[in-house]
Design an enzyme around this catalytic site. Structure first.
Site, short mmCIF file in Angstrom:
data_model
loop_
_atom_site.label_atom_id
_atom_site.label_comp_id
_atom_site.label_asym_id
_atom_site.label_seq_id
_atom_site.Cartn_x
_atom_site.Cartn_y
_atom_site.Cartn_z
N GLU A 57 14.04 -0.31 -134.22
CA GLU A 57 13.87 0.36 -135.52
C GLU A 57 15.20 1.00 -135.85
O GLU A 57 15.50 2.09 -135.38
CB GLU A 57 12.74 1.40 -135.43
N CYS B 99 15.74 7.62 -142.20
CA CYS B 99 16.20 6.23 -142.05
C CYS B 99 15.99 5.42 -143.32
O CYS B 99 16.79 4.55 -143.64
CB CYS B 99 15.50 5.57 -140.88
P1 NAD Z 1 21.38 7.15 -132.04
O1 NAD Z 1 21.38 5.67 -132.02
O2 NAD Z 1 22.66 7.86 -131.90
O3 NAD Z 1 20.42 7.74 -130.89
C1 NAD Z 1 19.05 7.38 -130.78
C2 NAD Z 1 18.59 7.56 -129.36
O4 NAD Z 1 19.31 6.64 -128.54
C3 NAD Z 1 18.81 8.95 -128.76
O5 NAD Z 1 17.66 9.33 -128.01
C4 NAD Z 1 20.00 8.73 -127.81
O6 NAD Z 1 19.95 9.57 -126.69
C5 NAD Z 1 19.76 7.30 -127.39
N1 NAD Z 1 20.97 6.63 -126.88
C6 NAD Z 1 22.27 6.97 -127.00
N2 NAD Z 1 23.07 6.09 -126.35
C7 NAD Z 1 22.26 5.18 -125.79
C8 NAD Z 1 22.47 4.02 -124.99
N3 NAD Z 1 23.68 3.61 -124.64
N4 NAD Z 1 21.39 3.30 -124.60
C9 NAD Z 1 20.15 3.67 -124.96
N5 NAD Z 1 19.89 4.76 -125.74
C10 NAD Z 1 20.92 5.49 -126.14
O7 NAD Z 1 20.65 7.54 -133.40
P2 NAD Z 1 20.42 8.98 -134.00
O8 NAD Z 1 21.72 9.53 -134.48
O9 NAD Z 1 19.58 9.80 -133.08
O10 NAD Z 1 19.50 8.60 -135.26
C11 NAD Z 1 20.03 8.19 -136.47
C12 NAD Z 1 19.88 6.69 -136.66
O11 NAD Z 1 18.55 6.30 -136.43
C13 NAD Z 1 20.19 6.27 -138.07
O12 NAD Z 1 20.94 5.08 -138.04
C14 NAD Z 1 18.82 6.01 -138.66
O13 NAD Z 1 18.78 5.11 -139.74
C15 NAD Z 1 18.08 5.49 -137.49
N6 NAD Z 1 16.65 5.67 -137.66
C16 NAD Z 1 15.87 4.58 -137.84
C17 NAD Z 1 14.50 4.75 -138.04
C18 NAD Z 1 13.58 3.60 -138.25
O14 NAD Z 1 12.38 3.81 -138.17
N7 NAD Z 1 14.07 2.40 -138.48
C19 NAD Z 1 13.97 6.04 -138.03
C20 NAD Z 1 14.82 7.12 -137.84
C21 NAD Z 1 16.17 6.92 -137.64
#
Ligand code: NAD
Length: 472
Positions: A217, A251
């Site tokens: 997502e 998002c």
């Molecule tokens: P992010 O990708 O920075 O982090 C998301 C999660 O991934 C966190 O829990 C983080 O700890 C973890 N993470 C970090 N490095 C990782 C790795 N190497 N391997 C696995 N996990 C890792 O995103 P964010 O800043 O928390 O959220 C914002 C983003 O999320 C935006 O791009 C937004 O569009 C997207 N988003 C999408 C949806 C959806 O439903 N499609 C919903 C909300 C947010």
């Protein structure tokens, strides 16, 4: 990451869930319902604490926004699973090909086992509970990695889940990117990741090592298109509502607006009036959310300054100061036609900046969207049904709301998920149940059947039958 390199406590937590799965493959509805009820009770009994914790993490998130966009949809998702889960888990009858009658066929939903869920910071409750409700309804055990940017809520959620569940049912993991990377390297039976596209790539690569299926997502740049003749005031009201909730950190928030060139000045006027009506005290308004972290505030300010330095006119929509860096609060700003190579036009904005991109012919707007990675959401403002349907056939998007914003996410009957760069797979309602189930096909042969005819040595009667089968 190899299994021997994984942190021991993470491996232990996983092994605990895996062996519990092996000891109970058939998970009756009563067990699933009890888990969902505990999730529901957790939400009802700790609502005030949850609202407070998320407020603390953001440094100011309106309580109403947490109730509307986190608590309520989380309750909806658990309620829907409780109401329909027993029906979803029943074997589903499927037709058999006429040449196989009187055999029967069915699809048997079966739990996958241990499901991993990775949660971002922007809606930390809903984006944990939504996948958890679906995975538990489907009879799985769940491990959830919370975001390091919501430490207060993540700690609270861990404590509440530890009180409500045994660790072999639900296990909450907290920690930074290293823990997240180790988490995504566990050999889950399914991994649902919500977050950014670059991290999504890493998650998929880690999951590939175990052939763990993933639901990604992700984010992206979701356009809003105002077609010629559409009542502008209504479009502005709905676009700003979708953009300003959570200060644009959604998002599926509209990322930019495509609109007829002549309507640019009227859009600016209407948006300013609308923003001042909805948030009369501007940045100080209790109904306006802060940017999650000073780092994200700096990223947004830098993107804004780059656009203005490149000559893009900027219209601050609030009265009073445009930003408060100490409290990481940023007023909504319209950017009028920024160059295509500025950050605001290249990257997902994820904040209260809203570029307006003018078009002279509606086909230009379609071409603009089609030339970019597939968006997570598309907002189409149009009262012409035929034109709308034609546009929807042409434009790729994870989901669409026509004549409003965000609302497709709130429909349990609709699959929620991205396409291409905005993600893969779906959840919500029965779609989530199916994502976290193996839909096992079962063919039941009848006692009387003609299969013996089709075994070697192949006889003339079989050849004649085969000729018939090819014809009909
Ligand atoms: P992010 O990708 O920075 O982090 C998301 C999660 O991934 C966190 O829990 C983080 O700890 C973890 N993470 C970090 N490095 C990782 C790795 N190497 N391997 C696995 N996990 C890792 O995103 P964010 O800043 O928390 O959220 C914002 C983003 O999320 C935006 O791009 C937004 O569009 C997207 N988003 C999408 C949806 C959806 O439903 N499609 C919903 C909300 C947010």
């Amino acid at each position: 990451m190899k299994p021997q390199d994984l942190p021991e406590d993470l491996l232990l937590a996983f092994e605990r869930q895996r062996s519990a799965t092996a000891s109970q493959r058939d998970v009756p509805w009563a067990v699933r319902a009890r888990r969902l009820q505990r999730l529901q009770t957790l939400l009802h009994s700790h609502e005030a604490e949850i609202v407070q914790a998320i407020h603390a993490d953001f440094g100011g998130r309106p309580a109403t926004e947490t109730e509307l966009a986190e608590i309520w949809p989380s309750l909806e998702e658990t309620k829907t699973a409780l109401r329909h889960g027993q029906g979803w888990m029943k074997p589903r009858r499927a037709p058999v090909g006429k040449w196989f009658l009187p055999a029967t066929a069915q699809v048997l939903p079966q739990p996958l086992g241990v499901v991993g869920v990775i949660v971002p910071w922007n809606y930390p409750l809903y984006l944990a509970i939504g996948p958890m409700a679906a995975a538990l309804a489907a009879g799985n055990r769940v491990m959830v990695k919370m975001s390091e940017l919501t430490p207060v809520f993540s700690a609270l959620f861990q404590r509440l889940c530890e009180q409500a569940f045994s660790a072999d049912e639900v296990c909450i993991v907290n920690g930074g990117p290293e823990v997240a990377a180790a988490f995504s390297a566990l050999p889950f039976d399914h991994l649902l990741f919500t977050g950014s596209t670059p991290v999504g790539r890493k998650v998929m690569a880690a999951a590939a090592a175990h052939l763990t299926p993933v639901t990604l997502e992700l984010g992206g740049k979701s356009p809003a298109v105002i077609t010629p003749g559409y009542p502008l005031a209504h479009a502005v009201q709905r676009i700003l509502a979708g953009k300003l909730i959570n200060a644009g950190q959604t998002c599926i928030a509209p990322d930019y607006v495509l609109l007829p060139r002549a309507q640019m000045p009227a859009f600016v006027e209407a948006a300013r009036a609308q923003a001042r009506r909805s948030h009369p005290t501007g940045l100080a308004d209790a109904d306006y959310c802060s940017v999650i972290h000073p780092r994200h505030q700096a990223r947004l300010v830098q993107a804004l300054e780059e656009a203005t330095a490149r000559g893009t006119p900027a219209e601050v929509l609030f009265e009073g100061p445009a930003r408060d860096d100490a409290r990481h609060r940023l007023a909504p700003v319209l950017l009028l036609n920024p160059p295509a190579d500025t950050e605001v036009m290249r990257e997902e904005i994820f904040g209260p900046l809203l570029p307006l991109v003018p078009y002279d012919d509606l086909n230009e707007a379609l071409a603009f969207i089609n030339a970019r990675p597939h968006p997570l959401a598309l907002y189409w403002f149009d009262h012409d049904r035929a034109r709308t349907d034609a546009a929807l056939r042409q434009l790729p998007a994870g989901g669409v709301t026509v004549n409003d914003t965000l609302l497709h996410i709130a429909q349990h009957s609709l699959p929620f998920g991205g396409v291409g760069a905005s993600g893969m797979g779906h959840y919500h309602g029965r779609w989530g149940f199916d994502t976290f189930s193996k839909l096992k096909p079962v063919f039941r042969q009848s006692r009387f059947n003609g299969m013996a005819l089709f075994m070697p040595p192949y006889r003339p009667l079989m050849r004649r039958l085969l000729a018939l089968m090819k014809r009909y």
